[in-house]
Design an enzyme around this catalytic site. Sequence first.
Site, PDB file in Angstrom:
ATOM      1  N   SER A 132       0.832  -1.188   0.000  1.00  0.00           N
ATOM      2  CA  SER A 132       0.000   0.000   0.000  1.00  0.00           C
ATOM      3  C   SER A 132       0.878   1.254   0.000  1.00  0.00           C
ATOM      4  O   SER A 132       1.673   1.438  -0.920  1.00  0.00           O
ATOM      5  CB  SER A 132      -0.963  -0.035   1.193  1.00  0.00           C
ATOM      6  OG  SER A 132      -1.960   0.946   1.082  1.00  0.00           O
ATOM      7  N   HIS A 174      -3.803  -1.017  -4.546  1.00  0.00           N
ATOM      8  CA  HIS A 174      -5.267  -1.200  -4.512  1.00  0.00           C
ATOM      9  C   HIS A 174      -5.816  -0.991  -5.925  1.00  0.00           C
ATOM     10  O   HIS A 174      -6.860  -0.359  -6.122  1.00  0.00           O
ATOM     11  CB  HIS A 174      -5.931  -0.204  -3.540  1.00  0.00           C
ATOM     12  CG  HIS A 174      -5.394  -0.243  -2.149  1.00  0.00           C
ATOM     13  ND1 HIS A 174      -5.759  -1.206  -1.228  1.00  0.00           N
ATOM     14  CD2 HIS A 174      -4.501   0.558  -1.505  1.00  0.00           C
ATOM     15  CE1 HIS A 174      -5.126  -0.981  -0.079  1.00  0.00           C
ATOM     16  NE2 HIS A 174      -4.357   0.074  -0.228  1.00  0.00           N
ATOM     17  N   GLU A 201      -4.863  -5.614  -4.794  1.00  0.00           N
ATOM     18  CA  GLU A 201      -4.818  -5.993  -3.383  1.00  0.00           C
ATOM     19  C   GLU A 201      -4.511  -7.489  -3.227  1.00  0.00           C
ATOM     20  O   GLU A 201      -4.859  -8.308  -4.084  1.00  0.00           O
ATOM     21  CB  GLU A 201      -6.143  -5.664  -2.711  1.00  0.00           C
ATOM     22  CG  GLU A 201      -6.395  -4.173  -2.556  1.00  0.00           C
ATOM     23  CD  GLU A 201      -7.719  -3.877  -1.888  1.00  0.00           C
ATOM     24  OE1 GLU A 201      -8.424  -4.836  -1.515  1.00  0.00           O
ATOM     25  OE2 GLU A 201      -8.046  -2.684  -1.733  1.00  0.00           O
TER      26      GLU A 201
END
Length: 278
Positions: A132, A174, A201
């Site tokens: 992330s 993501h 993800e």
Amino acid sequence: MNRPANPAAVMIVGGTEAPAERTDVLGRFVQLCGGPASPIVVLTAASTTPDEVWAAYRPAFAAAGARQCEQVHAGSREEAADPALAARLAQARGIFITGGDQKRLTAAIGGTPLHEAIRRAVRAGASIGGTSAGASALGVHMVTDGRAEFSPEKGAVGMGAGLGLLPQCIIDQHFSQRHRINRLLTLIAANPELAGIGVDEDTAMVLTGAGALEVVGPGAVTLVDGRHMRTNLADVERGEIPLMLDVRVHVLPTGTALETLPEVLRPLLQPVLAPLVP
């Protein structure tokens, strides 16, 4: 010059809300670091709740087989100047940077002794991973803010300086879940020399100094190549959609495993691999 016995690898993870469910990804990272006995550091500097993040990652890494895994946190530049933290990183065979806010991460450690210790560890052969925000910050350049929901839009997405561990790329995470293809296209329109890397993800892209590439986890990796692109970006107004001709998009699904980069990807990704080559 002495070359490391275990050359560095990088793992770019697209983020997840449940680290414990990503044992295949973390298990592969443990392997890249040299196996269960190798010391691994989990850097939580991107998060405002580092203890909660560590509480999730500690059992996740244990389930993935890691027997020597410890947290390092630096919430300020003063903490990132602590020689003891740098010394702990110097012993690591793997450094994993968790999610949170990439601007918080770079503000806290960018240009500090802790940042330099990460660079030295990678040069010495430690593998580096990020998820992330921790993934976005790996590059020289990183996404800072902005959205482009329906199409690429001039000026819709901001870019700033990352940690500089991977040159010539911009990483977004993501990716499919938050429909970020237009965000990445917006950035590549303005920066066609960069490799655009979008990671889903629970999924990771692994690159090694030997030029191998693999995709781990259930999703896919999307690569955007704008090096041959023709665009009128300089001539349109902010918020308008630029012309983008000959943009090349490559989709690498789960299970992709390439021992050497194919000719079509080599010019795009080899500059990214430069810090990993012993």
